[in-house]
Scaffold this motif. Structure first.
Motif, PDB file in Angstrom:
ATOM      1  N   PHE A 142     -38.425  -2.690  -8.580  1.00 22.02           N
ATOM      2  CA  PHE A 142     -37.368  -3.694  -8.584  1.00 22.02           C
ATOM      3  C   PHE A 142     -36.028  -3.098  -8.139  1.00 22.02           C
ATOM      4  N   PRO A 143     -35.116  -3.926  -7.634  1.00 23.99           N
ATOM      5  CA  PRO A 143     -33.727  -3.465  -7.499  1.00 23.99           C
ATOM      6  C   PRO A 143     -33.184  -3.093  -8.877  1.00 23.99           C
ATOM      7  N   GLN A 144     -32.189  -2.227  -8.909  1.00 26.64           N
ATOM      8  CA  GLN A 144     -31.687  -1.755 -10.195  1.00 26.64           C
ATOM      9  C   GLN A 144     -30.169  -1.699 -10.208  1.00 26.64           C
ATOM     10  N   ALA A 145     -29.595  -2.210 -11.292  1.00 29.22           N
ATOM     11  CA  ALA A 145     -28.162  -2.082 -11.539  1.00 29.22           C
ATOM     12  C   ALA A 145     -27.934  -0.835 -12.378  1.00 29.22           C
ATOM     13  N   ARG A 146     -26.852  -0.123 -12.084  1.00 34.72           N
ATOM     14  CA  ARG A 146     -26.539   1.110 -12.816  1.00 34.72           C
ATOM     15  C   ARG A 146     -25.407   0.850 -13.809  1.00 34.72           C
ATOM     16  N   VAL A 147     -25.574   1.366 -15.012  1.00 32.46           N
ATOM     17  CA  VAL A 147     -24.570   1.227 -16.060  1.00 32.46           C
ATOM     18  C   VAL A 147     -24.212   2.614 -16.572  1.00 32.46           C
ATOM     19  N   VAL A 148     -22.926   2.920 -16.654  1.00 31.36           N
ATOM     20  CA  VAL A 148     -22.451   4.185 -17.211  1.00 31.36           C
ATOM     21  C   VAL A 148     -21.542   3.858 -18.388  1.00 31.36           C
TER      22      VAL A 148
END
Length: 451
Positions: free
Chosen positions: A157-163
């Motif tokens: 899947f496409p992925q969103a990055r969270v920091v």
């Protein structure tokens, strides 16, 4: 006129309403320019609570979540709008109000009496990141990107990055940024944007973060750093200190050590149970200000952020669940809702632990999550009597039911759990062992290697 007009503003979010109050939601909507011009069935205030409820009841459909919210208000559960109406209302709301709600409730929550949250008077926080799977379509793939195979073809899947900047003692989120899987500088760039939120703290990071720009941003903001680095970074000592650590320069790639654009760092090398050498970089240049043995032991508090991510990704969102939103704006809206919800759940844990004199690590996140869901279903419209009774019942159950006991020393092998290919999950000679109890680790400082 739809039966919900005038009633949807009465909806609350159970126990979480203590922090996400109607007044706070109204202020956020006014700041973001999202107030209602006219009465409507799905008011903007209701939609803020609804999006948060979507995160709280991640596995439920739109109409099930709506029933959980309005079931205590009598006639509202007989006239629930259809899914397309909720989707349009979410699109009109946008992501900005949910981000603003998160920023209004987020922050450090450990009291001074919680010694595990501090080191030498400084609050301890950790910076790290994770990714969330989002639905597959051309728009989300273009907006967020994702993994690719050797031929450049998308995998998974496409992925969103969270920091996030997370308080290690309580798992509370102090600050956060949302980005894409690739591009924009990755996790270090997103982490650099949060430097001002770390003022006065001791911030721990893993070995993917060392950079001159990040180092300057945090130290200039008044934070202290403890960052793991690969052994080829900062490898040439300039000055050996009495405790065996050394000072050197960290520069941009291609620059000489004498270049004024670099930064001076102190290097601590150590081993755990005689294993690989671990290198730490810190801005505490004097051994008296940061004893090497203490800093080596403190670094392992970084793993608390992994426990916080497990709470959010495995228990709150659901193991391997894909976010429900199908457009970039609504994906960001959903992620901000998850972050705000996770922070408030840890506020509940901290309150219960502090009231009973327990370490918050001993309070079960899963049980708090279930109790919070139940509080939403049990809320009684305008009356708070039943909610107060439910809160009192939670408080009396802490020692008996919600306390998980002292945390045990355990170890587990690291391996790829969701590989991008079935052929890279585990080496042929790698044996998977079950999670097991272990004894305390032995930390040994290593002497510098002169080059």
């Amino acid at each position: 006129m739809h039966p919900w007009v005038g009633l949807s503003d009465e909806v609350r979010l159970g126990l979480l309403t203590e922090w996400i109050t109607p007044e706070l939601v109204d202020e956020v909507l006014a700041t973001c320019g999202r107030q209602d011009a006219n009465p409507r069935p799905l008011s903007r205030r209701f939609m803020v609570y609804f999006v948060l409820a979507l995160a709280l009841f991640q596995q439920d459909s739109y109409d099930d979540v709506a029933e959980n919210l309005v079931g205590a208000l009598g006639e509202m559960d007989q006239s629930i709008p259809n899914k397309s109406s909720f989707t349009r209302a979410r699109q009109q709301l946008g992501a900005a109000p949910l981000e603003a709600v998160f920023r209004r409730v987020a922050g450090a929550i450990a009291p001074p009496t919680l010694e595990a949250a501090f080191w030498r008077g400084m609050r301890v926080a950790a910076v790290d990141g994770f990714v969330l799977d989002v639905p597959e379509n051309d728009v989300t793939r273009a907006a967020f990107g994702g993994r690719a195979d050797s031929a450049g073809q998308p995998v998974g899947f496409p992925q969103a990055r969270v920091v996030t900047l997370t308080e290690t003692g309580t798992h509370a989120t102090i600050d956060a940024r949302i980005g894409t899987f690739k591009g924009g500088g990755g996790e270090p760039a997103l982490a650099t944007e949060m430097a001002d939120s770390a003022a006065g703290m001791m911030v721990i990071m893993d070995r993917g973060f060392p950079s001159v720009a990040l180092w300057k941003a945090y130290t200039q903001a008044g934070a202290h750093l403890l960052i793991r680095a690969r052994t080829f970074i900062a490898a040439k000592p300039m000055e050996i200190l009495p405790d065996g650590t050394y000072l050197t320069r960290m520069n941009l790639a291609g620059q000489r050590r004498s270049h004024p654009g670099g930064v001076t760092v102190r290097v601590i090398d150590y081993q755990v149970d005689g294993g690989e050498t671990i290198r730490l970089l810190t801005d505490l240049l004097e051994p008296e200000a940061g004893p090497a043995a203490e800093l080596a032991a403190l670094y392992h508090e970084r793993w608390e952020v992994e426990s916080a991510y497990r709470q959010l990704k495995t228990f709150q969102r659901g193991k391997a669940e894909v976010l429900r939103s199908a457009s970039p704006e609504l994906i960001r809206q959903e992620i901000w809702a998850h972050l705000a919800l996770h922070h408030c759940l840890n506020r509940i844990i901290m309150r219960l632990a502090d009231g009973d004199g327990l370490d918050p690590d001993r309070i079960s996140f899963v049980k708090i999550l279930k109790h919070t869901r139940r509080s939403v279903v049990l809320q009684a419209g305008r009356s708070t009597r039943r909610l107060r009774q439910f809160t009192k019942q939670m408080t009396t159950k802490v020692a008996r039911k919600l306390d998980n006991g002292l945390r045990r020393l355990r170890a587990a092998d690291r391996y790829t759990r969701r590989p991008i290919s079935q052929y890279v999950a585990r080496r042929k000679d790698q044996v998977r062992h079950a999670t097991r109890r272990v004894s305390a680790k032995m930390i040994t400082l290593a002497p510098p290697i002169l080059q």
